[in-house]
Write a protein that holds these residues in place. Sequence first.
Motif, PDB file in Angstrom:
ATOM      1  N   CYS A 282       1.106  -1.543  -0.241  1.00 54.76           N
ATOM      2  CA  CYS A 282       0.324   0.102  -0.128  1.00 54.76           C
ATOM      3  C   CYS A 282       0.640   1.058   0.223  1.00 54.76           C
ATOM      4  CB  CYS A 282      -1.109   0.360   1.309  1.00 54.76           C
ATOM      5  SG  CYS A 282      -1.814  -1.412   1.067  1.00 54.76           S
ATOM      6  N   TYR A 283       0.544   2.348  -0.788  1.00 58.49           N
ATOM      7  CA  TYR A 283       1.247   3.619  -1.184  1.00 58.49           C
ATOM      8  C   TYR A 283       0.165   4.628  -0.693  1.00 58.49           C
ATOM      9  CZ  TYR A 283       4.256   1.119  -4.048  1.00 58.49           C
ATOM     10  OH  TYR A 283       4.837   0.071  -4.471  1.00 58.49           O
ATOM     11  N   LEU A 284       1.021   5.263   0.976  1.00 59.48           N
ATOM     12  CA  LEU A 284       0.072   6.249   1.556  1.00 59.48           C
ATOM     13  C   LEU A 284       0.554   7.524   0.952  1.00 59.48           C
ATOM     14  CD1 LEU A 284       0.581   5.331   5.157  1.00 59.48           C
ATOM     15  CD2 LEU A 284      -1.330   4.191   3.449  1.00 59.48           C
ATOM     16  N   TYR A 285      -0.658   8.431   0.772  1.00 59.95           N
ATOM     17  CA  TYR A 285      -0.663  10.101   0.072  1.00 59.95           C
ATOM     18  C   TYR A 285      -0.967  10.747   1.142  1.00 59.95           C
ATOM     19  CZ  TYR A 285       0.339   7.377  -3.438  1.00 59.95           C
ATOM     20  OH  TYR A 285       1.305   6.540  -5.020  1.00 59.95           O
TER      21      TYR A 285
ATOM     22  N   GLN B  58       4.204  13.288  -1.362  1.00 62.38           N
ATOM     23  CA  GLN B  58       4.974  13.482  -0.182  1.00 62.38           C
ATOM     24  C   GLN B  58       3.852  11.518  -0.202  1.00 62.38           C
ATOM     25  OE1 GLN B  58       5.859  14.933   3.483  1.00 62.38           O
ATOM     26  NE2 GLN B  58       6.969  13.096   4.713  1.00 62.38           N
ATOM     27  N   ARG B  59       4.510  11.128   0.106  1.00 59.73           N
ATOM     28  CA  ARG B  59       4.185   9.783  -0.094  1.00 59.73           C
ATOM     29  C   ARG B  59       4.740   8.920   0.730  1.00 59.73           C
ATOM     30  NH1 ARG B  59       4.237   5.858  -5.576  1.00 59.73           N
ATOM     31  NH2 ARG B  59       6.604   5.215  -5.042  1.00 59.73           N
ATOM     32  N   LEU B  60       4.508   7.691   0.979  1.00 60.06           N
ATOM     33  CA  LEU B  60       4.904   6.262   2.371  1.00 60.06           C
ATOM     34  C   LEU B  60       4.738   5.373   1.780  1.00 60.06           C
ATOM     35  CD1 LEU B  60       6.717   5.469   5.048  1.00 60.06           C
ATOM     36  CD2 LEU B  60       4.420   5.535   5.799  1.00 60.06           C
ATOM     37  N   ALA B  61       6.028   4.599   1.858  1.00 55.77           N
ATOM     38  CA  ALA B  61       5.674   3.276   0.739  1.00 55.77           C
ATOM     39  C   ALA B  61       6.895   2.018   1.111  1.00 55.77           C
ATOM     40  CB  ALA B  61       5.355   3.776  -0.857  1.00 55.77           C
ATOM     41  N   PRO B  62       6.240   0.704   0.493  1.00 58.66           N
ATOM     42  CA  PRO B  62       5.228   0.612   0.175  1.00 58.66           C
ATOM     43  C   PRO B  62       5.118   0.193   2.437  1.00 58.66           C
ATOM     44  CG  PRO B  62       6.778  -1.319   0.362  1.00 58.66           C
ATOM     45  CD  PRO B  62       7.851  -0.056   0.103  1.00 58.66           C
TER      46      PRO B  62
ATOM     47  N   PHE C 134       4.671  10.212   9.011  1.00 63.37           N
ATOM     48  CA  PHE C 134       3.930  10.198   8.661  1.00 63.37           C
ATOM     49  C   PHE C 134       2.659  10.427   9.369  1.00 63.37           C
ATOM     50  CE2 PHE C 134       1.374   9.414   4.781  1.00 63.37           C
ATOM     51  CZ  PHE C 134       1.812  10.065   3.847  1.00 63.37           C
ATOM     52  N   ASN C 135       2.353  10.598  11.180  1.00 63.93           N
ATOM     53  CA  ASN C 135       1.231  10.452  11.316  1.00 63.93           C
ATOM     54  C   ASN C 135       0.311  12.009  11.182  1.00 63.93           C
ATOM     55  OD1 ASN C 135      -0.100   9.224  13.686  1.00 63.93           O
ATOM     56  ND2 ASN C 135       0.509  12.084  14.438  1.00 63.93           N
TER      57      ASN C 135
ATOM     58  N   MET D 222      -2.049  11.631   5.827  1.00 61.34           N
ATOM     59  CA  MET D 222      -2.376  11.169   4.803  1.00 61.34           C
ATOM     60  C   MET D 222      -4.247  11.897   4.295  1.00 61.34           C
ATOM     61  SD  MET D 222      -3.191   7.125   4.703  1.00 61.34           S
ATOM     62  CE  MET D 222      -4.579   5.913   5.138  1.00 61.34           C
ATOM     63  N   SER D 223      -3.579  11.396   3.047  1.00 61.88           N
ATOM     64  CA  SER D 223      -5.386  12.191   2.647  1.00 61.88           C
ATOM     65  C   SER D 223      -5.926  11.241   1.871  1.00 61.88           C
ATOM     66  CB  SER D 223      -4.746  13.283   1.651  1.00 61.88           C
ATOM     67  OG  SER D 223      -5.233  14.558   2.490  1.00 61.88           O
ATOM     68  N   SER D 224      -4.653  10.521   1.333  1.00 57.70           N
ATOM     69  CA  SER D 224      -6.203   9.528   0.110  1.00 57.70           C
ATOM     70  C   SER D 224      -4.678   7.958  -0.038  1.00 57.70           C
ATOM     71  CB  SER D 224      -5.453   9.755  -1.664  1.00 57.70           C
ATOM     72  OG  SER D 224      -4.926   9.832  -1.753  1.00 57.70           O
TER      73      SER D 224
END
Length: 166
Positions: free
Chosen positions: A114-117, A127-131, A155-156, A159-161
Amino acid sequence: MKLSLFATLSATAAAAFSASITPASVTPEHVKTVDAAMYKAIANGTLSLADIPSVARRDDLQKRDAGNVYMCTAANWQQYCVYITDAGPGECVNLADDLNNQVSSIGPDPNQDCYLYDDFNCNVLSQRLAPVRAPGYADLSQSIWLGGEGGGIVFNDLMSSYQCFY
């Protein structure tokens, strides 16, 4: 075999979320289960959050599988939690007001990346957090090292998507 949400989360907690979560801390009163299509309708304003009931028992739930993500507004799977189910591979899910910029713990089901944006529409320029893989992160306020040079990422409440591939 069909399992109730509580049994599913309890079994998953014991197997995947380690000692940071106990079955007693996953109470049905603070968990909402919604499929991705309905959640996306809430995010775009065609449905209301009030349309999602808190789930005390659901006999129609299956064992956790790819396409499902469990997230909460506090670390260690606490406070308000939503279990979004049935997102297709690579499907972008925008978060509604109940979770947007408020996710502090996240646990995708096994067998997916999963990729968090931090922007809507899974914007690859954001900016993203992955995987992110099962069991996920119990506390997104802690620095997460992604490998390579440099420090980790926090990343606290960003996240928006998200989107998951399986």
